[in-house]
Structure formats: structure tokens, C-alpha cells
Design a protein around this motif. Structure first.
Motif, PDB file in Angstrom:
ATOM      1  N   PRO A  98       0.857  -1.186   0.000  1.00  0.00           N
ATOM      2  CA  PRO A  98       0.000   0.000   0.000  1.00  0.00           C
ATOM      3  C   PRO A  98       0.897   1.242   0.000  1.00  0.00           C
ATOM      4  CG  PRO A  98      -0.710  -1.551   1.701  1.00  0.00           C
ATOM      5  CD  PRO A  98       0.595  -2.051   1.172  1.00  0.00           C
ATOM      6  N   GLY A  99       0.471   2.257  -0.677  1.00  0.00           N
ATOM      7  CA  GLY A  99       1.311   3.461  -0.784  1.00  0.00           C
ATOM      8  C   GLY A  99       2.053   3.518  -2.100  1.00  0.00           C
ATOM      9  N   ASP A 104      -1.783   0.629  -4.689  1.00  0.00           N
ATOM     10  CA  ASP A 104      -2.985   1.434  -4.435  1.00  0.00           C
ATOM     11  C   ASP A 104      -4.012   1.374  -5.560  1.00  0.00           C
ATOM     12  OD1 ASP A 104      -1.857   2.297  -2.091  1.00  0.00           O
ATOM     13  OD2 ASP A 104      -1.314   4.289  -2.830  1.00  0.00           O
ATOM     14  N   LEU A 105      -3.556   1.113  -6.792  1.00  0.00           N
ATOM     15  CA  LEU A 105      -4.437   1.419  -7.929  1.00  0.00           C
ATOM     16  C   LEU A 105      -4.780   0.271  -8.874  1.00  0.00           C
ATOM     17  CD1 LEU A 105      -2.700   4.810  -8.896  1.00  0.00           C
ATOM     18  CD2 LEU A 105      -4.785   4.550  -7.544  1.00  0.00           C
TER      19      LEU A 105
END
Ligand code: UDP
Ligand code: MG
Length: 148
Positions: A98-99, A104-105
Motif C-alpha cells: 500500500p502506498g 494502491d491502484l
């Protein structure tokens, strides 16, 4: 100063993620020195991924990568290659932290929205391959506020 080739893949373009990805590199402090939206030919894409031509996913990868425009970019800055890869996250989105952009995407490896050079040597090759016309040299007014 080091440069890296970053490309937003057709899914990233179609999903309206150009701004989000550009924002991350810009906010980090890297300098954009080349950018274009282009629909690569099969031959051009096969050359870009020539090292993977024996992989079983190669044909699917080329089909995916030629299915629409990509946003080709060159970003410049200290450690741009290694840091760019960290910002993208692991190849497999299920393993991307995450990050990171992939963390994230996106969800699947065959739709992982972005590419980043894996070494300075491949960055130089990829920049020459995608920007034979050359890049745009310019001095950023924020340089002294990013580098000590
Ligand atoms: N790829 C795939 N299946 C795999 C491994 C890779 O579809 O099992 C795709 C994926 O889109 C990846 C690209 O092939 O980004 C290039 O693979 P590479 O190992 O160079 O990963 P990357 O450098 O993009 O992280
Ligand atoms: Mg790679």
C-alpha cells in the motif's frame, strides 16, 4: 543526473490515472523531461519487451500494451531508477505495498497500469527507444529546495 523511463500503460490511460501517477512523481521532486501520448506499433512494443519474448505471457502482454495509447515519460532526479521502481511497487499487484502506485491502484499483473526502467542501463536504452527525438533539458526553480 539520473533519468528513468516511466510509462502509463493503456489501462492506466483508459482509467484516467495519468494525473494521479504524474502527481506522485512531480510531488516526490523528480523533474519531467519528456512526455507524450502515443499508440505504439506491435514491433515497437516487442522491441521494448524483447527480454521477455520467451515468456508464456509475452503475446498477451504485447496485445495488452498495444490496445490503446500509452503515456511515455522520462523523469530525472537523484536515484530516479531505483526510487521510481519503489514508487511503482512490485510487479504483482497482490505483492505491491500500500502506498505504491500498483499497491494502491490495480489488482492484476496483466493490468498493472505502469512501467518503470529496472536499471540505469535499461533506462538509457528505453529512453532512446521511446524518445529518439531527444528529451527537454530545463532548470527547475525548485532545485535548491529539493537537493541540499
Ligand atoms: N507480466 C505478466 N505476467 C507475469 C509477469 C509479468 O503479464 O507473470 C507483465 C506485467 O504487466 C509486467 C510486464 O509483463 O509489468 C513486464 O514484466 P517484468 O517482469 O519486466 O515486470 P516489471 O518490470 O513491469 O515490474
Ligand atoms: Mg521490467
Amino acid at each position: 543526473m539520473e533519468r528513468t523511463y516511466i510509462m502509463i500503460k493503456p489501462d492506466g490511460v483508459q482509467r484516467g490515472l495519468i494525473g494521479e501517477i504524474v502527481k506522485r512523481f512531480e510531488s516526490k521532486g523528480f523533474k519531467l523531461v519528456a512526455m507524450k501520448l502515443t499508440k505504439p506499433s506491435k514491433e515497437h512494443m516487442e522491441e521494448h519487451y524483447v527480454d521477455l519474448k520467451e515468456k508464456k505471457f509475452f503475446a498477451g502482454l504485447i496485445e495488452y500494451m498495444t490496445s490503446g495509447p500509452v503515456c511515455a515519460m522520462v523523469w530525472e532526479g537523484k536515484g530516479a531508477v531505483v526510487t521510481g521502481r519503489k514508487m511503482l511497487g512490485a510487479t504483482m499487484p497482490s505483492e505491491s505495498d500500500p502506498g505504491t502506485i500498483r499497491g494502491d491502484l490495480c489488482i492484476e499483473v496483466g493490468r498493472n497500469i505502469c512501467h518503470g526502467s529496472d536499471s540505469v542501463d535499461s533506462a538509457n536504452k528505453e529512453i532512446a527507444h521511446w524518445f529518439p527525438e531527444g528529451i527537454c533539458e530545463w532548470e527547475s526553480c525548485s532545485k535548491a529546495w529539493i537537493y541540499e
